[in-house]
Design a protein around this motif. Structure first.
Motif, PDB file in Angstrom:
ATOM      1  N   ALA A   1       0.068  22.172   7.136  1.00 24.07           N
ATOM      2  CA  ALA A   1       0.183  20.768   6.694  1.00 24.07           C
ATOM      3  C   ALA A   1       1.248  20.643   5.603  1.00 24.07           C
ATOM      4  O   ALA A   1       2.039  19.699   5.597  1.00 24.07           O
ATOM      5  N   GLU A   2       1.294  21.623   4.696  1.00 22.58           N
ATOM      6  CA  GLU A   2       2.254  21.550   3.570  1.00 22.58           C
ATOM      7  C   GLU A   2       3.689  21.688   4.083  1.00 22.58           C
ATOM      8  O   GLU A   2       4.587  20.961   3.667  1.00 22.58           O
ATOM      9  N   ARG A   3       3.907  22.643   4.967  1.00 21.09           N
ATOM     10  CA  ARG A   3       5.271  22.868   5.467  1.00 21.09           C
ATOM     11  C   ARG A   3       5.715  21.709   6.363  1.00 21.09           C
ATOM     12  O   ARG A   3       6.878  21.318   6.370  1.00 21.09           O
ATOM     13  N   LEU A   4       4.768  21.136   7.094  1.00 20.40           N
ATOM     14  CA  LEU A   4       5.107  19.964   7.912  1.00 20.40           C
ATOM     15  C   LEU A   4       5.499  18.801   7.014  1.00 20.40           C
ATOM     16  O   LEU A   4       6.404  18.028   7.317  1.00 20.40           O
ATOM     17  N   ASP A   5       4.823  18.704   5.880  1.00 15.61           N
ATOM     18  CA  ASP A   5       5.132  17.615   4.967  1.00 15.61           C
ATOM     19  C   ASP A   5       6.548  17.755   4.396  1.00 15.61           C
ATOM     20  O   ASP A   5       7.268  16.770   4.234  1.00 15.61           O
ATOM     21  N   ILE A   6       6.955  18.991   4.149  1.00 17.29           N
ATOM     22  CA  ILE A   6       8.313  19.222   3.627  1.00 17.29           C
ATOM     23  C   ILE A   6       9.351  18.819   4.669  1.00 17.29           C
ATOM     24  O   ILE A   6      10.306  18.081   4.372  1.00 17.29           O
ATOM     25  N   VAL A   7       9.153  19.233   5.902  1.00 14.60           N
ATOM     26  CA  VAL A   7      10.137  18.903   6.939  1.00 14.60           C
ATOM     27  C   VAL A   7      10.096  17.393   7.231  1.00 14.60           C
ATOM     28  O   VAL A   7      11.114  16.778   7.539  1.00 14.60           O
ATOM     29  N   ARG A   8       8.913  16.779   7.081  1.00 14.00           N
ATOM     30  CA  ARG A   8       8.791  15.326   7.302  1.00 14.00           C
ATOM     31  C   ARG A   8       9.642  14.569   6.269  1.00 14.00           C
ATOM     32  O   ARG A   8      10.357  13.636   6.591  1.00 14.00           O
TER      33      ARG A   8
ATOM     34  N   ARG B   1      20.640  14.868  -1.675  1.00 13.07           N
ATOM     35  CA  ARG B   1      19.368  14.148  -1.540  1.00 13.07           C
ATOM     36  C   ARG B   1      18.235  15.107  -1.174  1.00 13.07           C
ATOM     37  O   ARG B   1      17.135  15.006  -1.712  1.00 13.07           O
ATOM     38  N   ILE B   2      18.486  16.026  -0.258  1.00 12.03           N
ATOM     39  CA  ILE B   2      17.385  16.903   0.184  1.00 12.03           C
ATOM     40  C   ILE B   2      16.947  17.819  -0.967  1.00 12.03           C
ATOM     41  O   ILE B   2      15.760  17.972  -1.232  1.00 12.03           O
ATOM     42  N   THR B   3      17.904  18.397  -1.683  1.00  8.70           N
ATOM     43  CA  THR B   3      17.493  19.274  -2.802  1.00  8.70           C
ATOM     44  C   THR B   3      16.887  18.451  -3.945  1.00  8.70           C
ATOM     45  O   THR B   3      16.013  18.921  -4.664  1.00  8.70           O
TER      46      THR B   3
ATOM     47  N   GLY C   1      10.901  21.871  -3.839  1.00  7.76           N
ATOM     48  CA  GLY C   1      10.993  23.290  -3.490  1.00  7.76           C
ATOM     49  C   GLY C   1      12.237  23.692  -2.723  1.00  7.76           C
ATOM     50  O   GLY C   1      12.478  24.873  -2.509  1.00  7.76           O
ATOM     51  N   VAL C   2      13.060  22.705  -2.294  1.00  6.44           N
ATOM     52  CA  VAL C   2      14.232  23.077  -1.488  1.00  6.44           C
ATOM     53  C   VAL C   2      15.415  23.381  -2.403  1.00  6.44           C
ATOM     54  O   VAL C   2      15.798  22.570  -3.239  1.00  6.44           O
ATOM     55  N   VAL C   3      16.001  24.579  -2.225  1.00  3.30           N
ATOM     56  CA  VAL C   3      17.160  24.949  -3.046  1.00  3.30           C
ATOM     57  C   VAL C   3      18.419  25.172  -2.208  1.00  3.30           C
ATOM     58  O   VAL C   3      19.485  25.453  -2.745  1.00  3.30           O
ATOM     59  N   SER C   4      18.283  25.086  -0.875  1.00  2.00           N
ATOM     60  CA  SER C   4      19.459  25.345  -0.040  1.00  2.00           C
ATOM     61  C   SER C   4      19.448  24.438   1.188  1.00  2.00           C
ATOM     62  O   SER C   4      18.412  24.263   1.835  1.00  2.00           O
ATOM     63  N   VAL C   5      20.606  23.838   1.482  1.00  2.00           N
ATOM     64  CA  VAL C   5      20.749  23.006   2.683  1.00  2.00           C
ATOM     65  C   VAL C   5      21.965  23.523   3.449  1.00  2.00           C
ATOM     66  O   VAL C   5      23.041  23.670   2.875  1.00  2.00           O
ATOM     67  N   THR C   6      21.776  23.811   4.733  1.00  2.48           N
ATOM     68  CA  THR C   6      22.904  24.289   5.544  1.00  2.48           C
ATOM     69  C   THR C   6      23.120  23.338   6.713  1.00  2.48           C
ATOM     70  O   THR C   6      22.223  22.592   7.091  1.00  2.48           O
ATOM     71  N   TYR C   7      24.322  23.398   7.301  1.00  2.00           N
ATOM     72  CA  TYR C   7      24.621  22.578   8.479  1.00  2.00           C
ATOM     73  C   TYR C   7      24.946  23.510   9.645  1.00  2.00           C
ATOM     74  O   TYR C   7      25.766  24.412   9.505  1.00  2.00           O
ATOM     75  N   ASN C   8      24.298  23.275  10.785  1.00  2.95           N
ATOM     76  CA  ASN C   8      24.527  24.119  11.951  1.00  2.95           C
ATOM     77  C   ASN C   8      25.885  23.798  12.587  1.00  2.95           C
ATOM     78  O   ASN C   8      26.194  22.637  12.834  1.00  2.95           O
ATOM     79  N   ILE C   9      26.658  24.841  12.884  1.00  4.93           N
ATOM     80  CA  ILE C   9      27.969  24.606  13.501  1.00  4.93           C
ATOM     81  C   ILE C   9      28.074  25.263  14.876  1.00  4.93           C
ATOM     82  O   ILE C   9      29.159  25.478  15.399  1.00  4.93           O
TER      83      ILE C   9
ATOM     84  N   GLY D   1      13.464  29.558  -3.580  1.00  2.56           N
ATOM     85  CA  GLY D   1      13.045  28.321  -2.920  1.00  2.56           C
ATOM     86  C   GLY D   1      13.270  28.258  -1.421  1.00  2.56           C
ATOM     87  O   GLY D   1      13.639  29.232  -0.756  1.00  2.56           O
ATOM     88  N   LEU D   2      13.042  27.049  -0.907  1.00  3.57           N
ATOM     89  CA  LEU D   2      13.066  26.817   0.545  1.00  3.57           C
ATOM     90  C   LEU D   2      14.457  26.431   1.031  1.00  3.57           C
ATOM     91  O   LEU D   2      15.268  25.905   0.270  1.00  3.57           O
ATOM     92  N   GLN D   3      14.672  26.661   2.330  1.00  2.00           N
ATOM     93  CA  GLN D   3      15.961  26.306   2.945  1.00  2.00           C
ATOM     94  C   GLN D   3      15.746  25.286   4.050  1.00  2.00           C
ATOM     95  O   GLN D   3      14.916  25.500   4.938  1.00  2.00           O
ATOM     96  N   ILE D   4      16.522  24.244   4.032  1.00  2.00           N
ATOM     97  CA  ILE D   4      16.529  23.260   5.118  1.00  2.00           C
ATOM     98  C   ILE D   4      17.862  23.367   5.854  1.00  2.00           C
ATOM     99  O   ILE D   4      18.929  23.399   5.228  1.00  2.00           O
ATOM    100  N   GLU D   5      17.771  23.441   7.178  1.00  2.00           N
ATOM    101  CA  GLU D   5      18.985  23.404   8.002  1.00  2.00           C
ATOM    102  C   GLU D   5      19.073  22.017   8.638  1.00  2.00           C
ATOM    103  O   GLU D   5      18.084  21.516   9.174  1.00  2.00           O
ATOM    104  N   VAL D   6      20.254  21.414   8.554  1.00  2.00           N
ATOM    105  CA  VAL D   6      20.479  20.123   9.214  1.00  2.00           C
ATOM    106  C   VAL D   6      21.238  20.400  10.508  1.00  2.00           C
ATOM    107  O   VAL D   6      22.178  21.196  10.526  1.00  2.00           O
ATOM    108  N   ARG D   7      20.784  19.752  11.594  1.00  2.00           N
ATOM    109  CA  ARG D   7      21.545  19.812  12.854  1.00  2.00           C
ATOM    110  C   ARG D   7      21.851  18.387  13.280  1.00  2.00           C
ATOM    111  O   ARG D   7      21.010  17.493  13.126  1.00  2.00           O
ATOM    112  N   CYS D   8      23.056  18.185  13.808  1.00  3.88           N
ATOM    113  CA  CYS D   8      23.430  16.866  14.324  1.00  3.88           C
ATOM    114  C   CYS D   8      24.273  17.120  15.572  1.00  3.88           C
ATOM    115  O   CYS D   8      25.267  17.845  15.515  1.00  3.88           O
ATOM    116  N   TRP D   9      23.840  16.536  16.705  1.00  5.29           N
ATOM    117  CA  TRP D   9      24.415  16.918  17.994  1.00  5.29           C
ATOM    118  C   TRP D   9      25.136  15.775  18.696  1.00  5.29           C
ATOM    119  O   TRP D   9      24.621  14.663  18.753  1.00  5.29           O
TER     120      TRP D   9
END
Ligand code: XMP
Length: 321
Positions: free
Chosen positions: A218-225, A295-297, A302-310, A263-271
């Protein structure tokens, strides 16, 4: 496979709608059917087809599985109320989170969702409603990838040799199975769904659990939400096919308020894609990427890193799980 693909160029939408409405009516006869509406373009289109065919003999449910996007249940129910289709919300959060507990393997996660949807939740709804049929919005891309063994899409059975009637006790009707996403959008438009639905970016059946690598608690889903809200706000103006936030399992060292923060890492994908079979990462402006990172950090705890998928699909797939 019993039905052949209808390509966008061959699609006569009015004829398609007439045929599918007739098909649903004659299959269900005097009985009744249920369907689960998630608010995505496929399930919304099936809901409208089913409603045209069966009227009040179609019971439409929104399954709140705890994996949906922010405010989704209320948004979907009020939209369909305006369209004259009653939708009942089923609170199944406990069942889904229970089934996902401790599950980290991507295919096991997909299987846990499939079993919970079809055996537990729909099984009970079929009993309660007396329905013999479940209407669902499987499209050809879902079937292709499952049959090819790439991903077990949550809604594919017959093509894998699974008879839902034997296994779950009800039959499944799939009026969209000859179409791909571009065709479904056209049908949705003609059926009177609003642009915010027929042009909505795709969202997978396993929902946000497909965007949490590792255990979907539930906690991790909330972060991605929360990250999803930001990604969808910032990228809404692009004409990309689909965009998403993914929560990684690995942590990385970051710093906050002058202190170390592992901390946590979020990857952004845009297709960019037409039908999800192949896809390319959108060439987003650097300013947009910077705003997403900021904005995400700044807004997701808890998020300290945001990456973009290439990476393109293939070898990547669109969802991470
Ligand atoms: P992938 O990740 O396989 O996704 O490249 C292709 C398209 O399908 C969506 N997707 C799903 N849709 N059930 C669905 O109804 C599923 O289990 C599922 N998995 C992926 C994905 O969002 C993309 O648009």
């Amino acid at each position: 496979m019993k039905d052949k693909e209808i390509k966008l160029t061959e699609l006569d939408v009015d004829k398609f709608i007439k045929e599918k409405v007739r098909g649903i009516s004659s299959a269900v006869g005097k009985g009744c059917a249920i369907n689960a509406l998630s608010g995505g373009v496929d399930s919304s289109t099936v809901t409208m087809l089913g409603h045209k065919a069966l009227g009040t003999r179609l019971k439409t449910y929104f399954i709140n599985n705890g994996l949906m996007r922010e405010d989704e249940p209320q948004r979907v129910v009020s939209l369909f109320k305006r369209l004259g289709v009653p939708v009942e919300i089923i609170d199944a959060r406990r069942q889904f989170l229970g089934a996902l507990k401790g599950v980290t393997d991507p295919e096991e996660k997909r299987e846990a969702i499939t079993q919970t949807f079809y055996k537990d939740v729909f099984g009970a709804l079929v009993k309660k409603s007396g329905a013999q049929y479940l209407l669902q919005g499987t499209i050809l891309t879902d079937v292709d990838e499952t049959v090819a063994g790439i991903k077990r899409q949550h809604n594919v059975f017959e093509q894998l040799g699974i008879d839902p009637h034997k296994v779950f006790g009800y039959k499944i009707l799939e009026p969209l199975v000859q179409l791909r996403k571009d065709g479904v959008r056209k049908v949705a438009h003609v059926l009177g769904l609003p642009e915010s639905t027929y042009n909505r970016i795709p969202f997978p059946g396993p929902a946000l659990s497909a965007r949490v690598i590792g255990e979907a608690t539930a906690e991790r889903l909330d972060i991605v939400r929360r990250a999803t809200v930001i990604v969808e706000e910032e990228l809404a103006g692009t004409d990309a096919f689909q965009y998403m936030a993914i929560l990684h399992q690995d942590r990385v060292t970051g710093m906050r308020d002058g202190k170390r923060d592992f901390g946590l890492q979020i990857e952004v994908r845009c297709w960019d894609s037409v039908d999800a079979r192949v896809a390319k990462p959108t060439r987003l402006p650097y300013e947009t990427l910077e705003r997403l990172a900021e904005r995400i950090t700044g807004e997701v705890p808890g998020v300290v890193s945001v990456t973009y998928n290439i990476t393109t699909k293939p070898p990547s797939t669109i969802e991470a799980v």
